[in-house]
Design an enzyme around this catalytic site. Structure first.
Site, PDB file in Angstrom:
ATOM      1  N   HIS A   1      78.574  15.579  -5.469  1.00  0.00           N
ATOM      2  CA  HIS A   1      78.339  16.961  -5.237  1.00  0.00           C
ATOM      3  C   HIS A   1      76.807  16.915  -5.583  1.00  0.00           C
ATOM      4  O   HIS A   1      76.516  16.043  -6.327  1.00  0.00           O
ATOM      5  CB  HIS A   1      79.319  18.037  -6.154  1.00  0.00           C
ATOM      6  CG  HIS A   1      79.147  17.429  -7.672  1.00  0.00           C
ATOM      7  ND1 HIS A   1      79.731  16.206  -8.066  1.00  0.00           N
ATOM      8  CD2 HIS A   1      78.963  18.030  -8.643  1.00  0.00           C
ATOM      9  CE1 HIS A   1      79.851  16.424  -9.230  1.00  0.00           C
ATOM     10  NE2 HIS A   1      78.954  17.314  -9.585  1.00  0.00           N
TER      11      HIS A   1
ATOM     12  N   ASP B   1      73.145  15.534 -12.175  1.00  0.00           N
ATOM     13  CA  ASP B   1      73.756  14.384 -13.293  1.00  0.00           C
ATOM     14  C   ASP B   1      74.418  13.309 -12.105  1.00  0.00           C
ATOM     15  O   ASP B   1      74.694  12.206 -12.603  1.00  0.00           O
ATOM     16  CB  ASP B   1      74.631  14.519 -14.365  1.00  0.00           C
ATOM     17  CG  ASP B   1      75.835  15.592 -13.818  1.00  0.00           C
ATOM     18  OD1 ASP B   1      75.492  16.252 -13.041  1.00  0.00           O
ATOM     19  OD2 ASP B   1      76.909  15.295 -14.793  1.00  0.00           O
TER      20      ASP B   1
ATOM     21  N   HIS C   1      85.333  21.990  -7.816  1.00  0.00           N
ATOM     22  CA  HIS C   1      84.519  21.745  -9.041  1.00  0.00           C
ATOM     23  C   HIS C   1      83.568  23.325  -8.931  1.00  0.00           C
ATOM     24  O   HIS C   1      82.388  23.288  -9.379  1.00  0.00           O
ATOM     25  CB  HIS C   1      83.586  20.620  -8.794  1.00  0.00           C
ATOM     26  CG  HIS C   1      82.889  20.476  -9.905  1.00  0.00           C
ATOM     27  ND1 HIS C   1      83.254  20.529 -11.325  1.00  0.00           N
ATOM     28  CD2 HIS C   1      81.442  20.068 -10.258  1.00  0.00           C
ATOM     29  CE1 HIS C   1      82.249  20.237 -12.257  1.00  0.00           C
ATOM     30  NE2 HIS C   1      80.937  19.977 -11.529  1.00  0.00           N
TER      31      HIS C   1
ATOM     32  N   HIS D   1      83.018   9.794 -16.930  1.00  0.00           N
ATOM     33  CA  HIS D   1      82.700  11.188 -16.864  1.00  0.00           C
ATOM     34  C   HIS D   1      83.239  11.902 -18.213  1.00  0.00           C
ATOM     35  O   HIS D   1      83.919  12.973 -18.115  1.00  0.00           O
ATOM     36  CB  HIS D   1      82.933  12.038 -15.940  1.00  0.00           C
ATOM     37  CG  HIS D   1      82.033  13.266 -15.762  1.00  0.00           C
ATOM     38  ND1 HIS D   1      82.089  14.415 -16.193  1.00  0.00           N
ATOM     39  CD2 HIS D   1      80.846  13.253 -15.036  1.00  0.00           C
ATOM     40  CE1 HIS D   1      81.313  15.235 -15.871  1.00  0.00           C
ATOM     41  NE2 HIS D   1      80.524  14.681 -15.093  1.00  0.00           N
TER      42      HIS D   1
END
Lengths: 301, 301
Positions: free
Chosen positions: B61, B65, B138, B260
């Site tokens: 996505h 980051d 998300h 993550h």
């Protein structure tokens, strides 16, 4: 007086030992960043400097190794709750380039972010300091910066009064006009020593750099190659260590700092030796090396 | 069979210990990269993997980051003389975003670079492997990937022949049609064990992930929070370690790998403990940890 933190001393491509170009200069709590190669935000995280105290970021040219760390750093500041304003400057096309990169990834920049394209001859005020822009030669739009502690021109108010300068006269002098035979430099105090640093970014040896950095306390000059690869330096508009030292010598600077060293040179000693032969007061910092201003120059701390 | 190198296991903001998300999966000499957070090229430089052997990069996505390391890596490959083709994929808008970022900084990409927007349900072939795209949740366009060693469907030619399947029938089966009561899965060999890995990128716990990763050997799932901050996970469309473990359990995967992890958790032990209570076969790698496939799972090597 400035402190110096060398966050990235590599050239073009990062290595185990050297991150991409990024130099932090601090006065009191305020930090100015020169260039922002990819990974600079992590170098800052690891370092003793707080990235939240950065007041201005000055990018020398739009090559990825000097620029691609900026969007991420700006977004991280936002995510970290920054509210203080930030000024970011670069050569023509910089603001548009940065805006493009920021737009592609969702991110909240909830602080006043001023992006400004500046060019040689411009003078920018930031956190009570002054940044002068000068031309470099790197085959694309490129420029260096001289950072001065305090306004570049601090006015001697008593002298101005004695010469009859008042009110609107100051604006006219600032614009380069003469007022009753008085020019701006006639009413300015001499610069404070220990308080000027020049950062070239990528450039071949050139007169515009020598002229701009004359007499600065610290010159941070690129030094991609050794003289044994001078033809490579020439072909890619970079400098050798010797050429950087010649610039320092001709411009009469205080201390020469060499960064942007090609990864082909694992050992920095030959770089230091080549430059020192021409300009003895030279240092070649490693990543994260921290220097403070001392009488007569800077020293690793 | 795959090897796994965890180049960046952090979340949102890099820290001293954790770089931004980037996972390399290797089969033989060929490397597939999942996500490419800022600094990934340097992590690769420091690691045992050659960034020149990367065949495909799959971005989940467009959050910085997970993406801002890509332009620099692609340009570095070019500067390093890469000539091998490279496929880079991401969700809708990915190719345009990448092109924008590449355009702002001069750089030579002198190798065939294919940028492709892909979406849930798509299947992409790369270096003799297959990548299936699945939906995640998300809050923005986001997706995960299942990488399978070899074509997702390897046809049992003898069985196909015995069922009278030939010529154009294969194309019809591939398109989901039935041919004389035969469907594609009827003529496919069972998948080889030890040869499938799913990578979620950022997501909250969701059914589309469970359905897509069912039975994979390795599930690399995000695990930003612990249950004590479940409300934060919910608010930001992330998962807790427990939720990731529930996904692994419900989908019947072989090994769960958590990455993550928010920087607020300096110690990874509570992350591992929370997940292991639900799904015992869990690992929480540190940056640069390298895993190989062994009988019954993977182990740090």
């Amino acid at each position: 007086m400035f402190d110096y933190l060398f966050l990235g001393t590599g050239a073009s491509v990062p290595s185990r030992d050297r991150a991409l170009p990024c130099v932090a200069v601090r006065r009191g709590a305020d930090i100015i960043l020169f260039d922002c190669g990819e990974g600079s935000q992590r170098q800052l995280m690891v370092s003793r400097f707080s990235f939240m105290k950065i007041r201005g970021i000055f990018v020398t040219h739009l090559h990825g190794d000097h620029f691609y760390g900026l969007p991420g750093l700006l977004q991280t500041m936002g995510m970290s709750g920054r509210t203080d304003p930030l000024l970011v400057c670069g050569p023509e096309g910089f603001s548009e380039a940065l805006r493009s990169c920021l737009e592609v990834c969702e991110g909240e920049i909830g602080y006043p972010l001023e992006m400004r394209d500046v060019g040689p001859g411009d003078r920018v005020g930031v956190a009570g300091m002054t940044v002068e822009v000068f031309a470099t030669e790197h085959g694309i739009a490129s420029q260096g910066y001289v950072l001065r502690d305090g306004p570049a021109r601090k006015i001697d108010t008593a002298k101005a009064e004695s010469l009859g300068i008042k009110g609107d006269d100051f604006r006219r002098l600032e614009n380069g006009e003469e007022v009753n035979g008085v020019r701006m430099e006639d009413i300015c105090l001499p610069p404070v020593p220990g308080s000027s640093v020049a950062y070239t970014g990528d450039t071949k040896k050139c007169q515009s750099v020598i002229d701009a950095v004359r007499g600065v306390d610290v010159l941070i000059h690129e030094s991609t190659y050794l003289t044994s690869e001078e033809s490579n330096a020439e072909a890619h508009n970079h400098s050798t260590a010797k050429q950087a030292a010649e610039v320092a010598d001709e411009a009469g600077v205080g201390t020469l700092v060499l960064i942007h060293v090609s990864n082909r040179y694992k050992d920095l000693k030959p770089v230091l030796e080549e430059a020192s032969a021409v300009f003895p007061n030279t240092v070649v910092p490693r990543d994260f090396e921290f220097y403070v201003t001392v009488k007569g120059g800077i020293r690793s701390a």
